[in-house]
Scaffold this active site. Structure first.
Site, PDB file in Angstrom:
ATOM      1  N   THR A 168     -11.054   1.770   5.402  1.00  0.00           N
ATOM      2  CA  THR A 168     -11.682   0.782   4.529  1.00  0.00           C
ATOM      3  C   THR A 168     -12.312  -0.358   5.341  1.00  0.00           C
ATOM      4  O   THR A 168     -11.891  -0.621   6.482  1.00  0.00           O
ATOM      5  CB  THR A 168     -10.604   0.209   3.579  1.00  0.00           C
ATOM      6  OG1 THR A 168     -11.065  -1.002   2.994  1.00  0.00           O
ATOM      7  CG2 THR A 168      -9.308  -0.115   4.314  1.00  0.00           C
ATOM      8  N   ASP A 169     -13.268  -1.059   4.710  1.00  0.00           N
ATOM      9  CA  ASP A 169     -13.855  -2.250   5.352  1.00  0.00           C
ATOM     10  C   ASP A 169     -12.841  -3.391   5.453  1.00  0.00           C
ATOM     11  O   ASP A 169     -13.038  -4.347   6.198  1.00  0.00           O
ATOM     12  CB  ASP A 169     -15.112  -2.723   4.603  1.00  0.00           C
ATOM     13  CG  ASP A 169     -14.877  -3.081   3.133  1.00  0.00           C
ATOM     14  OD1 ASP A 169     -13.747  -2.894   2.634  1.00  0.00           O
ATOM     15  OD2 ASP A 169     -15.838  -3.543   2.482  1.00  0.00           O
ATOM     16  N   GLU A 170     -11.735  -3.285   4.699  1.00  0.00           N
ATOM     17  CA  GLU A 170     -10.788  -4.411   4.667  1.00  0.00           C
ATOM     18  C   GLU A 170     -10.076  -4.610   6.004  1.00  0.00           C
ATOM     19  O   GLU A 170      -9.519  -5.669   6.264  1.00  0.00           O
ATOM     20  CB  GLU A 170      -9.787  -4.223   3.523  1.00  0.00           C
ATOM     21  CG  GLU A 170     -10.503  -4.082   2.200  1.00  0.00           C
ATOM     22  CD  GLU A 170      -9.629  -4.332   0.983  1.00  0.00           C
ATOM     23  OE1 GLU A 170      -8.603  -5.007   1.094  1.00  0.00           O
ATOM     24  OE2 GLU A 170     -10.002  -3.824  -0.091  1.00  0.00           O
ATOM     25  N   TYR A 204      -1.994  -4.287   2.511  1.00  0.00           N
ATOM     26  CA  TYR A 204      -2.783  -3.050   2.383  1.00  0.00           C
ATOM     27  C   TYR A 204      -3.675  -2.861   3.604  1.00  0.00           C
ATOM     28  O   TYR A 204      -3.660  -1.811   4.261  1.00  0.00           O
ATOM     29  CB  TYR A 204      -3.634  -3.091   1.094  1.00  0.00           C
ATOM     30  CG  TYR A 204      -4.741  -2.047   1.068  1.00  0.00           C
ATOM     31  CD1 TYR A 204      -4.444  -0.690   1.030  1.00  0.00           C
ATOM     32  CD2 TYR A 204      -6.088  -2.423   1.091  1.00  0.00           C
ATOM     33  CE1 TYR A 204      -5.457   0.273   1.027  1.00  0.00           C
ATOM     34  CE2 TYR A 204      -7.099  -1.476   1.075  1.00  0.00           C
ATOM     35  CZ  TYR A 204      -6.784  -0.126   1.042  1.00  0.00           C
ATOM     36  OH  TYR A 204      -7.783   0.821   1.039  1.00  0.00           O
ATOM     37  N   LYS A 250      -3.574   0.051   6.526  1.00  0.00           N
ATOM     38  CA  LYS A 250      -4.704   0.937   6.827  1.00  0.00           C
ATOM     39  C   LYS A 250      -5.118   0.772   8.293  1.00  0.00           C
ATOM     40  O   LYS A 250      -5.432   1.756   8.972  1.00  0.00           O
ATOM     41  CB  LYS A 250      -5.902   0.623   5.907  1.00  0.00           C
ATOM     42  CG  LYS A 250      -5.700   0.977   4.440  1.00  0.00           C
ATOM     43  CD  LYS A 250      -5.501   2.457   4.183  1.00  0.00           C
ATOM     44  CE  LYS A 250      -6.740   3.291   4.427  1.00  0.00           C
ATOM     45  NZ  LYS A 250      -6.504   4.708   4.014  1.00  0.00           N
TER      46      LYS A 250
HETATM   47  N1  LIG Z   1     -11.188   2.535  -3.659  1.00  0.00           N
HETATM   48  C1  LIG Z   1     -11.839   1.880  -2.716  1.00  0.00           C
HETATM   49  O1  LIG Z   1     -12.558   0.930  -2.995  1.00  0.00           O
HETATM   50  C2  LIG Z   1     -11.725   2.333  -1.273  1.00  0.00           C
HETATM   51  C3  LIG Z   1     -12.662   1.838  -0.347  1.00  0.00           C
HETATM   52  C4  LIG Z   1     -12.579   2.272   0.977  1.00  0.00           C
HETATM   53  C5  LIG Z   1     -11.592   3.141   1.365  1.00  0.00           C
HETATM   54  N2  LIG Z   1     -10.684   3.593   0.461  1.00  0.00           N
HETATM   55  C6  LIG Z   1      -9.656   4.533   0.932  1.00  0.00           C
HETATM   56  O2  LIG Z   1      -9.970   5.790   0.344  1.00  0.00           O
HETATM   57  C7  LIG Z   1      -8.781   6.521   0.088  1.00  0.00           C
HETATM   58  C8  LIG Z   1      -8.734   6.924  -1.379  1.00  0.00           C
HETATM   59  O3  LIG Z   1      -8.788   5.743  -2.179  1.00  0.00           O
HETATM   60  P1  LIG Z   1      -8.738   5.845  -3.769  1.00  0.00           P
HETATM   61  O4  LIG Z   1      -9.385   4.621  -4.306  1.00  0.00           O
HETATM   62  O5  LIG Z   1      -9.190   7.180  -4.198  1.00  0.00           O
HETATM   63  O6  LIG Z   1      -7.161   5.734  -3.997  1.00  0.00           O
HETATM   64  P2  LIG Z   1      -6.303   6.154  -5.279  1.00  0.00           P
HETATM   65  O7  LIG Z   1      -5.179   5.166  -5.305  1.00  0.00           O
HETATM   66  O8  LIG Z   1      -7.153   6.316  -6.469  1.00  0.00           O
HETATM   67  O9  LIG Z   1      -5.746   7.602  -4.896  1.00  0.00           O
HETATM   68  C9  LIG Z   1      -4.767   7.798  -3.927  1.00  0.00           C
HETATM   69  C10 LIG Z   1      -4.213   9.212  -4.115  1.00  0.00           C
HETATM   70  O10 LIG Z   1      -3.243   9.433  -3.076  1.00  0.00           O
HETATM   71  C11 LIG Z   1      -2.078  10.001  -3.656  1.00  0.00           C
HETATM   72  N3  LIG Z   1      -0.930   9.602  -2.843  1.00  0.00           N
HETATM   73  C12 LIG Z   1      -0.420   8.355  -2.695  1.00  0.00           C
HETATM   74  N4  LIG Z   1       0.663   8.392  -1.878  1.00  0.00           N
HETATM   75  C13 LIG Z   1       0.795   9.683  -1.479  1.00  0.00           C
HETATM   76  C14 LIG Z   1       1.698  10.354  -0.606  1.00  0.00           C
HETATM   77  N5  LIG Z   1       2.697   9.698   0.004  1.00  0.00           N
HETATM   78  N6  LIG Z   1       1.541  11.680  -0.409  1.00  0.00           N
HETATM   79  C15 LIG Z   1       0.531  12.368  -1.026  1.00  0.00           C
HETATM   80  N7  LIG Z   1      -0.333  11.784  -1.867  1.00  0.00           N
HETATM   81  C16 LIG Z   1      -0.214  10.455  -2.088  1.00  0.00           C
HETATM   82  C17 LIG Z   1      -2.025   9.448  -5.076  1.00  0.00           C
HETATM   83  O11 LIG Z   1      -1.249  10.263  -5.928  1.00  0.00           O
HETATM   84  C18 LIG Z   1      -3.496   9.416  -5.449  1.00  0.00           C
HETATM   85  O12 LIG Z   1      -3.895  10.632  -6.034  1.00  0.00           O
HETATM   86  C19 LIG Z   1      -7.632   5.619   0.523  1.00  0.00           C
HETATM   87  O13 LIG Z   1      -7.238   5.997   1.818  1.00  0.00           O
HETATM   88  C20 LIG Z   1      -8.232   4.238   0.522  1.00  0.00           C
HETATM   89  O14 LIG Z   1      -7.581   3.399   1.459  1.00  0.00           O
HETATM   90  C21 LIG Z   1     -10.732   3.217  -0.852  1.00  0.00           C
END
Ligand SMILES: NC(=O)c1ccc[n+]([C@@H]2O[C@H](COP(=O)([O-])OP(=O)(O)OC[C@H]3O[C@@H](n4cnc5c(N)ncnc54)[C@H](O)[C@@H]3O)[C@@H](O)[C@H]2O)c1
Length: 333
Positions: A133-135, A158, A162
């Site tokens: 993430t950008d964070e 968080y 990450k």
């Molecule tokens: N949403 C954003 O704005 C954003 C931006 C940049 C990066 N990201 C990154 O992208 C990725 C996905 O983000 P998202 O928004 O889809 O998240 P989300 O919270 O919607 O989904 C996370 C998924 O991971 C699963 N999960 C959580 N813990 C787990 C574990 N211990 N074992 C197996 N599965 C597990 C959950 O059941 C869920 O389906 C993350 O790594 C996040 O850091 C998100």
């Protein structure tokens, strides 16, 4: 190609799988623990494809991962499983350390053993895409933008978890040569996002005639990326990203939170004129602890080296997201 996707029942992982099943012949193994944030319904018809295999598993379970790798023999891993909500990381950080740090290290370890035992050609082709993430870059003062190799200054639990996982992924590449590509995506939005996140939460609140709570003055700036564009970038990176490199995935479309919330209210006015003006529900609440003021990235590398560009303009993407989110939230009731 056989892809192993972790977190494929989540918001972004499910978009990656929907696109992959619709646009390729790849087989997808979806490893997800189905926490409160996971929901297989996000996969739609892709979930029922014979090319989609769901494995209900926690990434902290090394033996379980070993068995999945052995049974499905993936050509690449896309690692999206994570605890992803900043507010939850402030209320209860332990789960973030467990999944994002410990879970990533367990996954890297298992994938390394699997990769080392592959034949040379398969080992050369293999990729591990680590989704970050950008964070991790922390708050960036204008007019600067974080480039792909910017130093890390994570400020929330968080972001720190990450950042720690990024360092682990880098170490597995530098120490053992595991072909790791890392992405740093910006704030992602679109249909199917969990209702705890800013945009779906504001839609749900306003549609129910409840206050739309904005942290502090609402001047915090985020760079918005549509989930389909993010998923497309991740698929490109697993195909063509250079091992050992990090790629920012951002649109340059910066907006203050308060402006996004006002825009949601305006779209709701159009869709539900009888309840207008929805902006009357906007209220200011005490600011989030340690709230980063601005995230902004320079995404030149993925654009110039790999030709990625976002397709969805924010105004259209937001309008469609409001419309679909209202329908999805009504269906869920
Ligand atoms: N949403 C954003 O704005 C954003 C931006 C940049 C990066 N990201 C990154 O992208 C990725 C996905 O983000 P998202 O928004 O889809 O998240 P989300 O919270 O919607 O989904 C996370 C998924 O991971 C699963 N999960 C959580 N813990 C787990 C574990 N211990 N074992 C197996 N599965 C597990 C959950 O059941 C869920 O389906 C993350 O790594 C996040 O850091 C998100």
């Amino acid at each position: 190609m056989r892809l192993l996707v972790t977190g494929g029942a989540g918001f972004i992982g499910s978009a990656v799988i929907r696109q992959t099943i619709a646009e390729t012949d790849h087989v997808v193994v979806n490893v997800d623990a189905l926490t409160y944030a996971g929901d297989l319904r996000r996969l739609g018809s892709a979930g029922a494809s014979p090319r989609h295999h769901f494995v209900h598993l926690d990434i902290c379970d090394g033996l379980g991962l070993h068995a999945v790798l052995d049974a499905h023999r993936p050509d690449a891993v896309m690692h999206l499983a994570a605890e992803s909500h900043v507010d939850r990381s402030i209320a209860a950080p332990a789960a973030f350390i467990q999944t994002n740090v410990v879970g990533t290290s367990v996954l890297l370890d298992q994938v390394l053993g699997y990769w080392q035992a592959l034949a040379p050609v398969a080992r050369d082709r293999f990729r591990f895409l680590h989704v970050s993430t950008d964070e991790v870059y922390g708050s960036i003062d204008p007019p600067a933008r974080a480039n792909d190799d910017c130093s890390y200054q994570p400020n929330s639990p968080y972001a720190a978890s990450k950042a720690a996982s990024d360092h682990l992924a880098r170490a597995w590449h530098r120490t053992w040569g595991l072909p790791v590509v890392t992405s740093h995506g910006s704030n992602t939005y679109g249909p199917h996002q969990h209702v705890e996140k800013l945009i779906p939460r504001m839609i749900a609140r306003a549609a129910a005639g409840q206050p739309m709570p904005v942290y502090g003055s609402g001047e915090n700036v985020r760079e918005w990326l549509h989930v389909e564009d993010h998923a497309r970038a991740l698929r490109l990176l697993v195909d063509r990203g250079v091992p050992g490199r990090s790629y920012n995935v951002g649109t340059g479309d910066e907006r203050a939170n308060i402006d996004v919330v006002r825009q949601i209210a305006a779209v709701l006015d159009e869709l539900r004129p009888a309840a207008a003006p929805h902006a009357r529900f906007i209220t200011s609440v005490a600011d989030r602890l340690g709230h980063d003021r601005r995230y902004a990235m320079d995404a030149d590398r993925i654009r110039t080296e790999l030709g990625w560009t976002p397709n969805v303009a924010f105004n259209e993407g937001l309008r469609e997201t409001v419309r679909l989110t209202l329908a999805q939230q009504a269906e869920a009731r």
